[in-house]
Design a protein around this motif. Sequence first.
Motif, PDB file in Angstrom:
ATOM      1  N   GLU A 207       0.821  -1.204   0.000  1.00 44.49           N
ATOM      2  CA  GLU A 207       0.000   0.000   0.000  1.00 44.49           C
ATOM      3  C   GLU A 207       0.855   1.254   0.000  1.00 44.49           C
ATOM      4  N   GLU A 208       1.928   1.238   0.787  1.00 44.86           N
ATOM      5  CA  GLU A 208       2.808   2.398   0.828  1.00 44.86           C
ATOM      6  C   GLU A 208       3.533   2.589  -0.502  1.00 44.86           C
ATOM      7  N   ARG A 209       3.937   1.482  -1.126  1.00 49.46           N
ATOM      8  CA  ARG A 209       4.595   1.577  -2.426  1.00 49.46           C
ATOM      9  C   ARG A 209       3.657   2.181  -3.468  1.00 49.46           C
ATOM     10  N   LEU A 210       2.390   1.728  -3.476  1.00 52.58           N
ATOM     11  CA  LEU A 210       1.424   2.295  -4.412  1.00 52.58           C
ATOM     12  C   LEU A 210       1.157   3.767  -4.124  1.00 52.58           C
ATOM     13  N   ARG A 211       1.094   4.116  -2.827  1.00 55.24           N
ATOM     14  CA  ARG A 211       0.856   5.519  -2.473  1.00 55.24           C
ATOM     15  C   ARG A 211       1.996   6.398  -2.964  1.00 55.24           C
ATOM     16  N   ILE A 212       3.228   5.946  -2.764  1.00 57.88           N
ATOM     17  CA  ILE A 212       4.387   6.720  -3.211  1.00 57.88           C
ATOM     18  C   ILE A 212       4.399   6.822  -4.732  1.00 57.88           C
ATOM     19  N   ALA A 213       4.057   5.701  -5.401  1.00 53.21           N
ATOM     20  CA  ALA A 213       4.021   5.736  -6.865  1.00 53.21           C
ATOM     21  C   ALA A 213       2.990   6.744  -7.365  1.00 53.21           C
ATOM     22  N   ARG A 214       1.821   6.794  -6.711  1.00 55.67           N
ATOM     23  CA  ARG A 214       0.809   7.769  -7.111  1.00 55.67           C
ATOM     24  C   ARG A 214       1.299   9.195  -6.900  1.00 55.67           C
ATOM     25  N   GLU A 215       1.910   9.431  -5.726  1.00 49.15           N
ATOM     26  CA  GLU A 215       2.385  10.777  -5.438  1.00 49.15           C
ATOM     27  C   GLU A 215       3.436  11.226  -6.457  1.00 49.15           C
ATOM     28  N   LEU A 216       4.405  10.360  -6.723  1.00 44.12           N
ATOM     29  CA  LEU A 216       5.464  10.733  -7.661  1.00 44.12           C
ATOM     30  C   LEU A 216       4.897  10.941  -9.064  1.00 44.12           C
ATOM     31  N   HIS A 217       3.965  10.050  -9.444  1.00 40.87           N
ATOM     32  CA  HIS A 217       3.369  10.216 -10.775  1.00 40.87           C
ATOM     33  C   HIS A 217       2.628  11.538 -10.874  1.00 40.87           C
ATOM     34  N   ASP A 218       1.804  11.852  -9.853  1.00 38.94           N
ATOM     35  CA  ASP A 218       1.017  13.079  -9.908  1.00 38.94           C
ATOM     36  C   ASP A 218       1.909  14.313  -9.872  1.00 38.94           C
ATOM     37  N   VAL A 219       2.973  14.243  -9.076  1.00 35.38           N
ATOM     38  CA  VAL A 219       3.882  15.386  -8.977  1.00 35.38           C
ATOM     39  C   VAL A 219       4.631  15.599 -10.281  1.00 35.38           C
ATOM     40  N   LEU A 220       5.180  14.507 -10.825  1.00 31.73           N
ATOM     41  CA  LEU A 220       6.057  14.638 -11.990  1.00 31.73           C
ATOM     42  C   LEU A 220       5.280  14.811 -13.287  1.00 31.73           C
ATOM     43  N   ALA A 221       4.146  14.105 -13.431  1.00 31.97           N
ATOM     44  CA  ALA A 221       3.432  14.154 -14.708  1.00 31.97           C
ATOM     45  C   ALA A 221       2.993  15.570 -15.045  1.00 31.97           C
ATOM     46  N   HIS A 222       2.451  16.274 -14.054  1.00 32.28           N
ATOM     47  CA  HIS A 222       1.961  17.631 -14.316  1.00 32.28           C
ATOM     48  C   HIS A 222       3.117  18.561 -14.690  1.00 32.28           C
ATOM     49  N   SER A 223       4.167  18.551 -13.881  1.00 30.66           N
ATOM     50  CA  SER A 223       5.282  19.468 -14.140  1.00 30.66           C
ATOM     51  C   SER A 223       5.996  19.133 -15.437  1.00 30.66           C
ATOM     52  N   ILE A 224       6.179  17.860 -15.714  1.00 34.17           N
ATOM     53  CA  ILE A 224       6.880  17.485 -16.939  1.00 34.17           C
ATOM     54  C   ILE A 224       6.033  17.813 -18.172  1.00 34.17           C
ATOM     55  N   SER A 225       4.698  17.713 -18.048  1.00 31.01           N
ATOM     56  CA  SER A 225       3.847  18.111 -19.171  1.00 31.01           C
ATOM     57  C   SER A 225       4.029  19.591 -19.483  1.00 31.01           C
ATOM     58  N   VAL A 226       4.064  20.425 -18.413  1.00 31.13           N
ATOM     59  CA  VAL A 226       4.305  21.852 -18.621  1.00 31.13           C
ATOM     60  C   VAL A 226       5.675  22.074 -19.248  1.00 31.13           C
ATOM     61  N   ILE A 227       6.667  21.393 -18.736  1.00 31.81           N
ATOM     62  CA  ILE A 227       8.030  21.536 -19.281  1.00 31.81           C
ATOM     63  C   ILE A 227       8.075  21.117 -20.742  1.00 31.81           C
ATOM     64  N   ASN A 228       7.385  20.013 -21.071  1.00 26.69           N
ATOM     65  CA  ASN A 228       7.393  19.525 -22.448  1.00 26.69           C
ATOM     66  C   ASN A 228       6.758  20.542 -23.397  1.00 26.69           C
ATOM     67  N   VAL A 229       5.617  21.089 -22.991  1.00 22.88           N
ATOM     68  CA  VAL A 229       4.941  22.073 -23.848  1.00 22.88           C
ATOM     69  C   VAL A 229       5.810  23.309 -24.033  1.00 22.88           C
ATOM     70  N   GLN A 230       6.346  23.826 -22.926  1.00 23.46           N
ATOM     71  CA  GLN A 230       7.146  25.037 -23.016  1.00 23.46           C
ATOM     72  C   GLN A 230       8.468  24.808 -23.749  1.00 23.46           C
ATOM     73  N   ALA A 231       9.004  23.595 -23.644  1.00 23.94           N
ATOM     74  CA  ALA A 231      10.229  23.295 -24.408  1.00 23.94           C
ATOM     75  C   ALA A 231       9.945  23.352 -25.904  1.00 23.94           C
ATOM     76  N   GLY A 232       8.755  22.806 -26.292  1.00 27.84           N
ATOM     77  CA  GLY A 232       8.388  22.895 -27.708  1.00 27.84           C
ATOM     78  C   GLY A 232       8.206  24.326 -28.156  1.00 27.84           C
TER      79      GLY A 232
END
Length: 445
Positions: A207-232
Amino acid sequence: MEEERANAQGWRHGPPWWHRWVDDRRQGRGRGSRLPWRSTVLLTVLVLVGSGFAAHVQEGGRAPLDAFARALLLLGSALLLWRQRHPVPVVFGTAAAAMLYLGAGYAYGPVFLTVAVGCFSAVVAGHRRAAWAAVGMLWAGHVVVSHWLYRWLPPSGDAPAPWGQEIVIVTWVVAIMAVSELARLRREQWARERAERAQAARRRADEERLRIARELHDVLAHSISVINVQAGVGLALLDSDPEQARTALTIIKAAGKEALGEVRHVLDTLRTPDEAPRAPAPGLDRLSELVEQAASAGLTVEIEGEVPKLAPGTDLAAFRIVQEALTNVVRHSGSRHARVLIDDGRGDTGGDLPGDARAGTQADPHGSTPVGTQGVLRLRIDDDGPAAGVDAGGSGNGLAGMRERAAALGGTIEAGPRADGGFRVLAVLPFRAPPEETLKVEEDR
């Protein structure tokens, strides 16, 4: 303090020697990695000294101890070295040695102690029939020797044993078997409790592993999407509009800094679980930041409804769901416009939330019945489409993470294409999270 708590917990599920014995078996070292030398030597000394004292007391009535008697005593005691690895041969061997000892007319004494220990080991190891057969054989042999063969066996002039003595022996046998059975039941209980604790620990770790995976995914996916768009954007405008490219790089730097900060926050909670985090967990009060970040990625977001006061678990889950939904719009939709509707059931917020969603159950994202109820928070995130890729709508880990967050709180998530085009995410969350989920988030805060 932690050590004392661990020791107390260990004793509730068995003494330390039992845990070592179980670990030896799990690691393939048999029933114990070493022979029980110390206890066997101590028992041998006790049997030899006790038998010598018994022979002195019973002098004249029983045969004196000689080399053969001491050899039998040593044999019965030495067999106990293998009582953990080979309990069945040991219990029969100790019973046979004791029967020969008594048949030769030697003094009664602690010779029965070796049989008791061998019987105990066999019963605890699960060989109950073998233990009963061995002590039954010993008792039957004693009856035959004491009441029929005594005329031809030493000592000379011996008389038949009183039958009352057999009652004492039977009582002794029953007592030994009862103690052995109790020990066996207790060990089985310890083993079950140990297995249950190990299973619970594995479940908590998953459960803790899944929770950490969700947190990291939610944190990184949003910021990296912004970075990807702005890099383009920066690459496209680097030559024609350097100032706009500079702005894109500034946004990339800010998004990267925020992502690093949130990742550091997650990692800090892992490294120091007992210490308070330096930054609070995010909630719907930070929706304005999401709107700004989405705007930097070229997405206009409209917010409808007021943010209510929520329990920590619900607040964090709601924020992450909105964040992931907007990230999916940026990544997978051709639309540059999104709407976020917040409804806490206290009033009409636009009149097109599905009716069964307002009731707090799974809903058809295409419905639009204006009904209000109390006790749940409803979030609806819409975009106008069209889809920009095969995996439009976020059908991967992000959507699975949203569903896991909602399910952990007793809520629901519905996501799918709208009848008039575009995509809709509909979340129904209870105002108050379950106690264990609330506790986790409060610890993060």
